[in-house]
Design an enzyme around this catalytic site. Structure first.
Site, mmCIF file in Angstrom:
data_model
loop_
_atom_site.group_PDB
_atom_site.id
_atom_site.type_symbol
_atom_site.label_atom_id
_atom_site.label_comp_id
_atom_site.label_asym_id
_atom_site.label_seq_id
_atom_site.Cartn_x
_atom_site.Cartn_y
_atom_site.Cartn_z
ATOM 1 N N TYR A 66 30.913 13.581 2.782
ATOM 2 C CA TYR A 66 29.453 13.737 2.915
ATOM 3 C C TYR A 66 28.944 14.748 1.884
ATOM 4 O O TYR A 66 27.935 14.521 1.211
ATOM 5 C CB TYR A 66 29.150 14.203 4.332
ATOM 6 N N SER B 248 20.741 17.395 1.505
ATOM 7 C CA SER B 248 21.352 18.071 2.656
ATOM 8 C C SER B 248 21.711 19.508 2.293
ATOM 9 O O SER B 248 21.800 19.844 1.103
ATOM 10 C CB SER B 248 22.635 17.311 3.037
HETATM 11 P P1 NAP Z 1 20.791 8.995 11.750
HETATM 12 O O1 NAP Z 1 20.130 9.414 13.007
HETATM 13 O O2 NAP Z 1 22.254 8.670 11.765
HETATM 14 O O3 NAP Z 1 19.982 7.753 11.101
HETATM 15 C C1 NAP Z 1 20.457 7.202 9.914
HETATM 16 C C2 NAP Z 1 19.849 5.821 9.799
HETATM 17 O O4 NAP Z 1 20.378 5.169 8.633
HETATM 18 C C3 NAP Z 1 20.229 4.953 11.007
HETATM 19 O O5 NAP Z 1 19.140 4.144 11.380
HETATM 20 C C4 NAP Z 1 21.361 4.126 10.435
HETATM 21 O O6 NAP Z 1 21.574 2.920 11.087
HETATM 22 C C5 NAP Z 1 20.843 3.879 9.034
HETATM 23 N N1 NAP Z 1 21.904 3.367 8.162
HETATM 24 C C6 NAP Z 1 23.194 3.763 8.119
HETATM 25 N N2 NAP Z 1 23.871 3.041 7.205
HETATM 26 C C7 NAP Z 1 22.977 2.166 6.652
HETATM 27 C C8 NAP Z 1 23.067 1.152 5.649
HETATM 28 N N3 NAP Z 1 24.208 0.883 5.024
HETATM 29 N N4 NAP Z 1 21.949 0.461 5.345
HETATM 30 C C9 NAP Z 1 20.773 0.704 5.993
HETATM 31 N N5 NAP Z 1 20.621 1.647 6.962
HETATM 32 C C10 NAP Z 1 21.719 2.372 7.269
HETATM 33 O O7 NAP Z 1 20.605 10.136 10.673
HETATM 34 P P2 NAP Z 1 19.462 11.232 10.510
HETATM 35 O O8 NAP Z 1 19.920 12.509 11.134
HETATM 36 O O9 NAP Z 1 18.136 10.650 10.862
HETATM 37 O O10 NAP Z 1 19.565 11.441 8.925
HETATM 38 C C11 NAP Z 1 18.808 10.654 8.041
HETATM 39 C C12 NAP Z 1 19.166 11.146 6.657
HETATM 40 O O11 NAP Z 1 19.007 12.572 6.605
HETATM 41 C C13 NAP Z 1 20.620 10.885 6.283
HETATM 42 O O12 NAP Z 1 20.697 10.603 4.894
HETATM 43 C C14 NAP Z 1 21.304 12.220 6.577
HETATM 44 O O13 NAP Z 1 22.462 12.394 5.796
HETATM 45 C C15 NAP Z 1 20.231 13.171 6.173
HETATM 46 N N6 NAP Z 1 20.303 14.508 6.757
HETATM 47 C C16 NAP Z 1 20.369 14.669 8.106
HETATM 48 C C17 NAP Z 1 20.363 15.982 8.615
HETATM 49 C C18 NAP Z 1 20.438 16.277 10.073
HETATM 50 O O14 NAP Z 1 20.698 17.445 10.420
HETATM 51 N N7 NAP Z 1 20.225 15.308 10.951
HETATM 52 C C19 NAP Z 1 20.270 17.063 7.752
HETATM 53 C C20 NAP Z 1 20.256 16.826 6.376
HETATM 54 C C21 NAP Z 1 20.246 15.534 5.896
HETATM 55 P P3 NAP Z 1 22.795 2.907 12.165
HETATM 56 O O15 NAP Z 1 22.199 3.378 13.440
HETATM 57 O O16 NAP Z 1 23.268 1.485 12.231
HETATM 58 O O17 NAP Z 1 23.882 3.823 11.647
HETATM 59 C C1 GCO Z 2 27.414 18.654 9.612
HETATM 60 C C2 GCO Z 2 26.001 18.155 9.758
HETATM 61 C C3 GCO Z 2 25.215 18.424 8.495
HETATM 62 C C4 GCO Z 2 23.831 17.854 8.640
HETATM 63 C C5 GCO Z 2 23.019 18.100 7.434
HETATM 64 C C6 GCO Z 2 22.833 19.539 7.120
HETATM 65 O O1 GCO Z 2 28.322 18.034 10.183
HETATM 66 O O2 GCO Z 2 27.579 19.670 8.922
HETATM 67 O O3 GCO Z 2 25.994 16.780 10.074
HETATM 68 O O4 GCO Z 2 25.862 17.870 7.403
HETATM 69 O O5 GCO Z 2 23.877 16.470 8.838
HETATM 70 O O6 GCO Z 2 23.485 17.388 6.333
HETATM 71 O O7 GCO Z 2 21.887 19.640 6.082
#
Ligand code: NAP
Ligand code: GCO
Length: 269
Positions: free
Chosen positions: A161, A148
């Site tokens: 986080y 992230s």
């Molecule tokens: P998301 O939409 O919240 O999807 C996360 C997925 O992980 C959901 O299907 C969730 O299921 C599942 N999950 C949560 N806890 C779990 C567990 N204990 N065991 C198995 N599955 C579990 O998140 P996303 O935005 O796609 O992000 C995916 C990854 O990218 C995460 O690691 C997040 O931190 C990272 N990330 C996201 C962003 C962003 O801007 N979106 C940026 C950087 C990094 P539930 O629906 O039940 O929660």
């Molecule tokens: C926040 C956001 C970010 C993104 C992502 C950025 O609240 O700042 O959720 O943390 O999820 O991790 O890279």
């Protein structure tokens, strides 16, 4: 396909993406399928797994979906044994499953902090340590940890986080260091701000119809001047999952539209 492009192919590989019923994980798994891999994913309940299976099927992808909580070592051990026996060797692991709790640190309970660390850092540890012995026997494997911007930067309300994602960056480097000799490459992808359910609260239209202040802030802070999409991450993921990255190890590839490089510009007078 010419010899060079075969380096980017995932034909014949099995890719296991955690938490991939939707969001970033779903986009990465879809890309892997298009590159030729067999897709395995898990999610935390059957409803989500079924939703994911339907979504993959709509794209013509026959995925394998399982209910498994990445923080539950017993469930993870059983799932990986099942995959190795009945689906195929896990060639590619993407530790994608994650949660966030946006609470000012001094108001966050230790239990809430622990819950985020458990999913976002202990989860990748548990799944990686379960898959690695199988990869060691085959002397090959790819592990991709979804880090992230918070692996590098802090901001208000995301202390747990950021601690987890900072730790995940170092776990990535340590797995690379400890298992590189087994031809296992472990790298991270550091997405910028991506439009998924996880960031939906940061993009909500305000009662007066204006954009969320954070939405306005992050678009101004991104040289690409937009939120990323899960599809923006697909090329980096296929590269890090393929033989084309066999000498890349312990790196975090930031796919962030330039945020990490940009000091920002002065506000308009
Ligand atoms: P998301 O939409 O919240 O999807 C996360 C997925 O992980 C959901 O299907 C969730 O299921 C599942 N999950 C949560 N806890 C779990 C567990 N204990 N065991 C198995 N599955 C579990 O998140 P996303 O935005 O796609 O992000 C995916 C990854 O990218 C995460 O690691 C997040 O931190 C990272 N990330 C996201 C962003 C962003 O801007 N979106 C940026 C950087 C990094 P539930 O629906 O039940 O929660
Ligand atoms: C926040 C956001 C970010 C993104 C992502 C950025 O609240 O700042 O959720 O943390 O999820 O991790 O890279």
């Amino acid at each position: 396909m010419d010899e060079f492009m075969k380096k980017f192919s995932l034909e014949g590989k099995v890719a296991f993406v955690t938490g991939a019923s939707y969001g970033i994980g779903f986009a990465l798994a879809t890309a892997f399928a298009k590159a030729g891999a067999t897709i395995v994913f898990n999610d935390i309940n059957q409803e989500l797994v079924d939703k994911g299976l339907r979504a993959y099927e709509e794209l013509g992808i026959k995925a394998h979906g399982y209910v498994c909580d990445v923080t539950n070592e017993q469930e993870v051990n059983a799932l990986v044994a099942e995959l190795e026996k009945n689906v195929g060797p896990v060639d590619i692991l993407v530790n994608n499953a994650g949660i966030i709790k946006r609470i000012p640190m001094h108001e966050m309970s230790a239990e809430q902090f622990r819950q985020v660390i458990d999913v976002d850092l202990n989860g990748p540890l548990i799944v990686s340590k379960t898959v690695i012995p199988y990869m060691m026997k085959r002397n090959r494997g790819k592990i991709i940890n979804i880090c992230s911007m918070m692996s590098e930067f802090g901001r208000e309300t995301v202390s747990a986080y950021a601690a987890a994602k900072g730790g995940l960056k170092m776990l990535t480097r340590n797995i690379a260091s400890e298992y590189g000799e087994y031809n296992i490459q472990c790298n991270g992808i550091g997405p910028g701000y991506i439009a998924t359910p996880q960031t939906a609260p940061l993009r909500e239209i305000q009662p007066d119809g204006s954009r969320h202040p954070f939405d306005q802030f992050i678009v101004a802070k991104t040289p690409a001047a937009r939120w990323g999409t899960p599809e923006d991450l697909q090329g980096a993921a296929v590269f890090l999952a393929s033989e084309a990255s066999d000498f890349v190890n312990g790196q975090v590839l930031y796919v962030d539209g330039g945020i990490a490089a940009y000091i920002g510009k002065q506000p308009k007078a």
